[in-house]
Scaffold this motif. Structure first.
Motif, PDB file in Angstrom:
ATOM      1  N   TRP A 186       0.828  -1.198   0.000  1.00  0.00           N
ATOM      2  CA  TRP A 186       0.000   0.000   0.000  1.00  0.00           C
ATOM      3  C   TRP A 186       0.866   1.253   0.000  1.00  0.00           C
ATOM      4  N   ALA A 187       1.944   1.247   0.780  1.00  0.00           N
ATOM      5  CA  ALA A 187       2.854   2.401   0.795  1.00  0.00           C
ATOM      6  C   ALA A 187       3.481   2.606  -0.582  1.00  0.00           C
ATOM      7  N   GLY A 188       3.814   1.515  -1.257  1.00  0.00           N
ATOM      8  CA  GLY A 188       4.340   1.626  -2.616  1.00  0.00           C
ATOM      9  C   GLY A 188       3.338   2.234  -3.573  1.00  0.00           C
ATOM     10  N   VAL A 189       2.085   1.851  -3.444  1.00  0.00           N
ATOM     11  CA  VAL A 189       1.026   2.417  -4.295  1.00  0.00           C
ATOM     12  C   VAL A 189       0.834   3.899  -3.976  1.00  0.00           C
ATOM     13  N   ILE A 190       0.876   4.250  -2.698  1.00  0.00           N
ATOM     14  CA  ILE A 190       0.749   5.658  -2.322  1.00  0.00           C
ATOM     15  C   ILE A 190       1.874   6.472  -2.946  1.00  0.00           C
ATOM     16  N   TYR A 191       3.092   5.956  -2.875  1.00  0.00           N
ATOM     17  CA  TYR A 191       4.231   6.675  -3.467  1.00  0.00           C
ATOM     18  C   TYR A 191       4.055   6.807  -4.976  1.00  0.00           C
ATOM     19  N   TRP A 192       3.677   5.725  -5.605  1.00  0.00           N
ATOM     20  CA  TRP A 192       3.537   5.715  -7.065  1.00  0.00           C
ATOM     21  C   TRP A 192       2.434   6.658  -7.538  1.00  0.00           C
ATOM     22  N   ARG A 193       1.300   6.703  -6.803  1.00  0.00           N
ATOM     23  CA  ARG A 193       0.154   7.486  -7.234  1.00  0.00           C
ATOM     24  C   ARG A 193       0.171   8.939  -6.752  1.00  0.00           C
ATOM     25  N   CYS A 194       0.787   9.212  -5.587  1.00  0.00           N
ATOM     26  CA  CYS A 194       0.622  10.523  -4.958  1.00  0.00           C
ATOM     27  C   CYS A 194       1.861  11.406  -4.955  1.00  0.00           C
ATOM     28  N   VAL A 195       3.039  10.827  -5.064  1.00  0.00           N
ATOM     29  CA  VAL A 195       4.245  11.648  -5.066  1.00  0.00           C
ATOM     30  C   VAL A 195       4.492  12.116  -6.493  1.00  0.00           C
ATOM     31  N   PRO A 196       4.643  13.417  -6.682  1.00  0.00           N
ATOM     32  CA  PRO A 196       4.771  13.924  -8.051  1.00  0.00           C
ATOM     33  C   PRO A 196       6.050  13.441  -8.729  1.00  0.00           C
ATOM     34  N   SER A 197       5.937  13.165 -10.014  1.00  0.00           N
ATOM     35  CA  SER A 197       7.118  12.753 -10.774  1.00  0.00           C
ATOM     36  C   SER A 197       7.888  13.990 -11.218  1.00  0.00           C
ATOM     37  N   THR A 198       9.154  13.795 -11.443  1.00  0.00           N
ATOM     38  CA  THR A 198      10.018  14.892 -11.848  1.00  0.00           C
ATOM     39  C   THR A 198      11.081  14.361 -12.808  1.00  0.00           C
ATOM     40  N   SER A 199      11.621  15.228 -13.605  1.00  0.00           N
ATOM     41  CA  SER A 199      12.630  14.791 -14.569  1.00  0.00           C
ATOM     42  C   SER A 199      13.999  14.636 -13.917  1.00  0.00           C
ATOM     43  N   SER A 200      14.213  15.275 -12.799  1.00  0.00           N
ATOM     44  CA  SER A 200      15.498  15.211 -12.106  1.00  0.00           C
ATOM     45  C   SER A 200      15.560  13.969 -11.219  1.00  0.00           C
ATOM     46  N   GLY A 201      16.581  13.169 -11.424  1.00  0.00           N
ATOM     47  CA  GLY A 201      16.758  11.969 -10.616  1.00  0.00           C
ATOM     48  C   GLY A 201      17.064  12.284  -9.164  1.00  0.00           C
ATOM     49  N   TRP A 202      17.823  13.357  -8.932  1.00  0.00           N
ATOM     50  CA  TRP A 202      18.146  13.747  -7.562  1.00  0.00           C
ATOM     51  C   TRP A 202      16.915  14.216  -6.802  1.00  0.00           C
ATOM     52  N   ARG A 203      16.063  14.957  -7.475  1.00  0.00           N
ATOM     53  CA  ARG A 203      14.840  15.428  -6.816  1.00  0.00           C
ATOM     54  C   ARG A 203      13.927  14.233  -6.509  1.00  0.00           C
ATOM     55  N   ARG A 204      13.834  13.299  -7.444  1.00  0.00           N
ATOM     56  CA  ARG A 204      13.020  12.097  -7.219  1.00  0.00           C
ATOM     57  C   ARG A 204      13.571  11.288  -6.051  1.00  0.00           C
ATOM     58  N   ALA A 205      14.906  11.196  -5.947  1.00  0.00           N
ATOM     59  CA  ALA A 205      15.527  10.495  -4.819  1.00  0.00           C
ATOM     60  C   ALA A 205      15.237  11.223  -3.505  1.00  0.00           C
ATOM     61  N   GLY A 206      15.214  12.539  -3.552  1.00  0.00           N
ATOM     62  CA  GLY A 206      14.864  13.317  -2.359  1.00  0.00           C
ATOM     63  C   GLY A 206      13.421  13.093  -1.945  1.00  0.00           C
ATOM     64  N   TYR A 207      12.520  13.050  -2.928  1.00  0.00           N
ATOM     65  CA  TYR A 207      11.118  12.745  -2.628  1.00  0.00           C
ATOM     66  C   TYR A 207      10.990  11.358  -2.005  1.00  0.00           C
ATOM     67  N   LEU A 208      11.726  10.393  -2.550  1.00  0.00           N
ATOM     68  CA  LEU A 208      11.678   9.036  -2.010  1.00  0.00           C
ATOM     69  C   LEU A 208      12.200   9.001  -0.586  1.00  0.00           C
ATOM     70  N   ALA A 209      13.318   9.683  -0.320  1.00  0.00           N
ATOM     71  CA  ALA A 209      13.876   9.711   1.034  1.00  0.00           C
ATOM     72  C   ALA A 209      12.911  10.368   2.018  1.00  0.00           C
ATOM     73  N   ALA A 210      12.298  11.478   1.622  1.00  0.00           N
ATOM     74  CA  ALA A 210      11.334  12.149   2.499  1.00  0.00           C
ATOM     75  C   ALA A 210      10.107  11.270   2.721  1.00  0.00           C
ATOM     76  N   PHE A 211       9.640  10.607   1.669  1.00  0.00           N
ATOM     77  CA  PHE A 211       8.476   9.722   1.787  1.00  0.00           C
ATOM     78  C   PHE A 211       8.785   8.555   2.721  1.00  0.00           C
ATOM     79  N   LEU A 212       9.951   7.932   2.547  1.00  0.00           N
ATOM     80  CA  LEU A 212      10.306   6.792   3.395  1.00  0.00           C
ATOM     81  C   LEU A 212      10.468   7.214   4.849  1.00  0.00           C
ATOM     82  N   ALA A 213      11.062   8.377   5.098  1.00  0.00           N
ATOM     83  CA  ALA A 213      11.204   8.865   6.474  1.00  0.00           C
ATOM     84  C   ALA A 213       9.842   9.138   7.101  1.00  0.00           C
TER      85      ALA A 213
END
Length: 101
Positions: free
Chosen positions: A51-78
């Protein structure tokens, strides 16, 4: 609905699901309808992780920058780690209130 509101609502529902799942499983086990007490933790962990994976996939905005996406992932996981920790304590308190010490 804005993306941030959708993310917060999904995370809140995810938070409330842990106590609900454990109370439901304990009721089923207590009334001997289904004996799932030895498998409830891995099953709940799998369901909540998916469910957390689906929330991340559906609700966290996508971005063209890999670093920004990694930052979103780190903030989401925390945030989800903190929510999971709080949900465990909420589950403990709810189970203690229902079944006593």
């Amino acid at each position: 609905m804005k993306t941030a509101l959708r993310l917060v609502l999904n995370a809140f529902a995810w938070f409330l699901a842990m106590p609900a799942l454990f109370v439901s499983a304990a009721a089923l086990d207590h009334h001997r309808i289904v004996s799932i007490s030895e498998n409830i933790v891995p099953m709940t962990a799998a369901v909540l992780s998916l469910w957390a994976g689906v929330i991340y996939w559906r609700c966290v905005p996508s971005t063209s920058s890999g670093w920004r996406r990694a930052g979103y992932l780190a903030a989401f996981l925390a945030a989800m780690l903190l929510l999971g920790w709080a949900a465990m304590w909420a589950t403990f308190v709810v189970m203690l209130a229902i079944y006593g010490a």
